[in-house]
Each structure stands twice: as C-alpha cells, then as structure tokens.
Design a protein around this motif. Structure first.
Motif, PDB file in Angstrom:
ATOM      1  N   ASP A   1      11.581   1.286  -2.032  1.00 52.87           N
ATOM      2  CA  ASP A   1      10.409   2.118  -1.760  1.00 52.87           C
ATOM      3  C   ASP A   1      10.140   2.969  -2.994  1.00 52.87           C
ATOM      4  OD1 ASP A   1       8.399   3.656  -0.782  1.00 52.87           O
ATOM      5  OD2 ASP A   1       9.582   4.679   0.761  1.00 52.87           O
TER       6      ASP A   1
ATOM      7  N   SER B   1       0.804  -1.226   0.000  1.00 49.75           N
ATOM      8  CA  SER B   1       0.000   0.000   0.000  1.00 49.75           C
ATOM      9  C   SER B   1       0.834   1.272   0.000  1.00 49.75           C
ATOM     10  CB  SER B   1      -0.940   0.004   1.217  1.00 49.75           C
ATOM     11  OG  SER B   1      -0.190  -0.077   2.424  1.00 49.75           O
ATOM     12  N   SER B   2       2.089   1.174   0.454  1.00 49.44           N
ATOM     13  CA  SER B   2       2.958   2.351   0.466  1.00 49.44           C
ATOM     14  C   SER B   2       3.847   2.435  -0.775  1.00 49.44           C
ATOM     15  CB  SER B   2       3.833   2.346   1.724  1.00 49.44           C
ATOM     16  OG  SER B   2       4.755   1.259   1.685  1.00 49.44           O
TER      17      SER B   2
ATOM     18  N   GLY C   1       6.999   4.059  -3.914  1.00 44.90           N
ATOM     19  CA  GLY C   1       5.766   4.823  -3.819  1.00 44.90           C
ATOM     20  C   GLY C   1       5.975   6.322  -3.895  1.00 44.90           C
ATOM     21  N   ASN C   2       7.164   6.795  -3.498  1.00 45.57           N
ATOM     22  CA  ASN C   2       7.419   8.234  -3.512  1.00 45.57           C
ATOM     23  C   ASN C   2       8.131   8.690  -4.789  1.00 45.57           C
ATOM     24  OD1 ASN C   2       9.909   7.095  -3.138  1.00 45.57           O
ATOM     25  ND2 ASN C   2      10.439   8.234  -1.291  1.00 45.57           N
TER      26      ASN C   2
ATOM     27  N   THR D   1       6.091   0.024  -1.633  1.00 45.83           N
ATOM     28  CA  THR D   1       7.335  -0.717  -1.425  1.00 45.83           C
ATOM     29  C   THR D   1       7.208  -2.105  -2.055  1.00 45.83           C
ATOM     30  OG1 THR D   1       7.781   0.461   0.635  1.00 45.83           O
ATOM     31  CG2 THR D   1       8.951  -1.617   0.289  1.00 45.83           C
TER      32      THR D   1
END
Length: 423
Positions: free
Chosen positions: A145, A115-116, A147-148, A118
C-alpha cells in the motif's frame, strides 16, 4: 492377447493422443499469453496381464501433463511497472480468484497502482512484498500500500549563492531596506520551514568599498511569529571580503527565523563560495568585478512534503517511490517465491499457480537471494511456447492418432473374418 483386446488397445491410443492434441492446442492458443509456461503430454503404458512368461501390454493412457519452466523471452515494454524475472522464482499475489481468496504465484508481472495507491496485478490482486520505512525492511510480506507514503518535509539549513558583485558605486549612507539608493543589488531565495512551507527571503547586497560587501536577509513579517504582514523583518546578515584580484578572501553570515507554526529558531547557513580564509582558492564562487551585479546560481536545501507520483523497480526488486517534491527513496521490495518441486504446482488459470503438498511450501525472499532471479523493470516475460515445435508435435500426434485408428479398423476386419468362419 485377444482380438478384442486389440480393439481396446487401439481405443486407448485414440483417447490418449486425442487428449495430447488438446495439450498442444492449449500451448498454441497461449503463444501470446504473458508468463505462460507450456505443458508437455506424458504418455504411460498399461499392462494387460501375463501370457506365459511375458507381461503383455494393454495400451496407453495420458498421465499428468508436465509444465516446462524454461525462461521465456523478456521483451521491452517501456512501462516502468511491467516487471519480468530473469532467472528462477515467481511473484507473489494475494486475492480472490475463481471464488478462492488465497496466495498465488505467477510469472506475469503486469503491475500497476490502483485508485488507493496499492500495487496490483492485471486482475486486481494485491502484489506482495516487504514494506521499507526509513531504510528498514519489514520482516514479513504484506500488500504494498504505497498510496499513503509521503516524502517528509525538510527545513532549509544551507543556502549557497554564487554572484557577481560590482566593485562600482560604493554606498555611504546607512542601509535602509526601503531606500534602494542604500544598496547595490537585490535578489531572493526560497527556503522551507519545518512544516515544508515556502518562504521568500529577500537578499540585499551593499558595497562598503575596499572589497567589502555586506548582505541583509528579510522576510515579510506576516510569515514570522509576532510579525506584521507587509512589514519586512531582518532575519540575518552576512559579510564578504574580496581581494584586488577578484578572489573571495573571507565570508561569514547566517539567517535565523521563527516561522509561524514551525520549529522556532530555524538556522540557515549562508555560503557564497570557497573563500581563501577557509582553505579555498577564492575563485570558485562569488566574484568582485567591474561588471554589473548579477546572481549566477542558487543551491538551497530543504523541501516541502511530497506525494507519491510514480515508482521505479530495480533489479534487486527494490521499489523506489518518486515524489512530487523531487525526492526519491525506497518504499518497498518485491517478494519472490520458490518451491522445492515446480512440477507440483497446481495451475489455476490466468497464469496463476498454487503451492501444494507435492510442490512444497513457497519459500519467499527478495530478488537475487538464494538463487532467485533478478527483476527487470520495463520488461515482460513472454510465453515460452515455440510455435514451430508445437506444430511439428501436433503433426506427430495426428499421425499417431491415425495409426491407432488403423489398429482399431484392422482388428475389426480380423474379427469380421472370425465371424465369417461360421458361414
């Protein structure tokens, strides 16, 4: 060698082959487990002492099982985040398993984004790899990661248009954006400023006669610094010159705008085809004919900022991010580990392995380097258990178990005969 020893030798055979049947049973049970590596029972003989000049046997015991690391079949899954390794090496994942938080190795490549954003395996453990920023790979591995990660906005700097501009209806009255009788054709293009915001540029084309056209670019004043909403503001002009054979002889023009909150003085070069004055043929692009004016194609660079929507994994382990603004670029590379002695790895369940002193430290790099295999997106490595071989082995162990049982029963009968001698 005594009859009593014969009993215990037979018992050792029963125990060893019973345990070996468990190994085969485990292989058969995992015939459908992704990334599973079958194990082979390892029998070892036992010395029972010396009798005369001979070293007598004392039976058998089952040593440590050997893991067979042959490549399993790679099968297509259609899921781009399923990854198999063709060749040597193992994926690296990190997280908590059976109460231990550490780094694990696995051939199971069922990955996804949580959900993030990752990258995780099917147990929620973090897949390890090298992050990539602006084409530069990080020196060490870490959680991926994603997501960002964003695709940065890019301001428009070039706008190409191909049009058919009518040779009819030459205009003589001065151009007035609010008077449609003073221009021949109007269309629009979408451009982006330095923040990625979209702006509609209205393009007005006017026939001045003798093959000469002029173009005017306007935007709503509310989109410009110091402008007024609802009032069109001209941000540039262009000129096109055509020959009598409809070829584009020359062209010039650009737009310059101070969009609100964006970098001021944004310049956009206009292009309408390969004009002869610049070394072109004059026929690849805009034309000047008796047909009605119409736009045929538009190619404008620039884009809004994009969010990650999907990833693609290449054979070299490169992870490409797919963004909702149409952009695609490398965001990470999967880490692939090798150890000096595969047999020294400790099996930890769920197709996970842990490096030990016997295996040597895991040496980590990218796929395809140093003898590491290639990553195959959209595939998964099946168990390397061959069911027919395991069933034949199971039969052999069963017969060996029965034979050792016969040894025990025969020794028992002989001991009974000894006991009966006293009668």
């Amino acid at each position: 060698m005594t009859l009593g020893n014969s009993l215990w030798i037979g018992v050792s055979g029963l125990i060893a082959h019973g345990e070996a049947m468990s190994t085969v049973g485990d292989n058969i049970a995992n015939v459908s487990t992704i990334g599973f590596k079958r194990e082979r029972a390892s029998f070892n003989d036992v010395l029972g002492g010396e009798y005369g000049n001979q070293r007598a046997g004392g039976g058998v015991y089952l040593g440590a099982n050997q893991t067979m690391w042959q490549q399993g079949t790679l099968t297509q899954t259609g899921n781009g985040m399923d990854v198999g390794i063709s060749g040597n090496g193992m994926f690296v994942v990190s997280g908590q398993h059976l109460g231990r938080d550490q780094q694990y190795l696995t051939r199971d490549g069922r990955f996804s984004l949580d959900s993030s954003g990752t990258m995780v395996d099917q147990h929620g453990m973090h897949v390890q790899g090298y992050t990539v920023s602006n084409g530069v790979r990080a020196s060490g591995i870490s959680d991926l990661d994603l997501g960002n990660r964003q695709s940065p906005a890019m301001p428009t700097s070039k706008a190409s248009m191909t049009l058919n501009l009518s040779s009819d209806d030459v205009k003589t009255a001065p151009f007035d954006v609010n008077d449609p009788t003073t221009y021949n054709y109007q269309t629009s293009i979408t451009v982006h400023d330095s923040l990625g915001a979209e702006h509609q540029v209205q393009m007005y084309f006017r026939n001045n006669g003798a093959g000469q056209y002029e173009a005017h670019g306007f935007v709503d004043g509310g989109e410009l610094t110091g402008g007024t909403t609802g009032t069109p503001v001209e941000i540039g002009t262009a000129s096109l010159g055509f020959n009598t054979d409809d070829s584009l002889q020359s062209q010039s023009g650009s737009l310059t705008a101070d969009f609100k909150n964006a970098t001021p003085g944004q310049a956009i070069q206009l292009n309408f085809g390969d004009d002869i004055a610049s070394g072109g043929t004059g026929f690849k692009g805009s034309q000047y004919t008796a047909n009605a004016s119409a736009i045929q194609s538009v190619d404008v660079d620039g884009r809004a900022a994009g969010q990650l929507t999907d990833v693609h994994i290449n054979p070299n382990g490169s992870v490409e991010g797919v963004f909702n603004n149409g952009d695609t670029f490398e965001v990470a590379r999967l880490a692939i580990a090798q150890v000096q002695n595969d047999q020294g790895l400790r099996r930890d369940g769920d197709s996970l392995y842990v490096a030990t002193n016997e295996s040597g430290q895991a040496v980590i790099d990218e796929a395809g380097k140093g003898g590491r295999g290639a990553t195959m997106s959209g595939t998964l490595e099946q168990s390397n258990v061959d069911l027919s071989t395991e069933l034949v082995t199971l039969i052999a162990y069963q017969r060996a178990f029965q034979a050792n049982g016969k040894t025990v029963s025969t020794a028992d009968e002989m001991l009974q005969e000894v006991v009966n001698l006293k009668r």
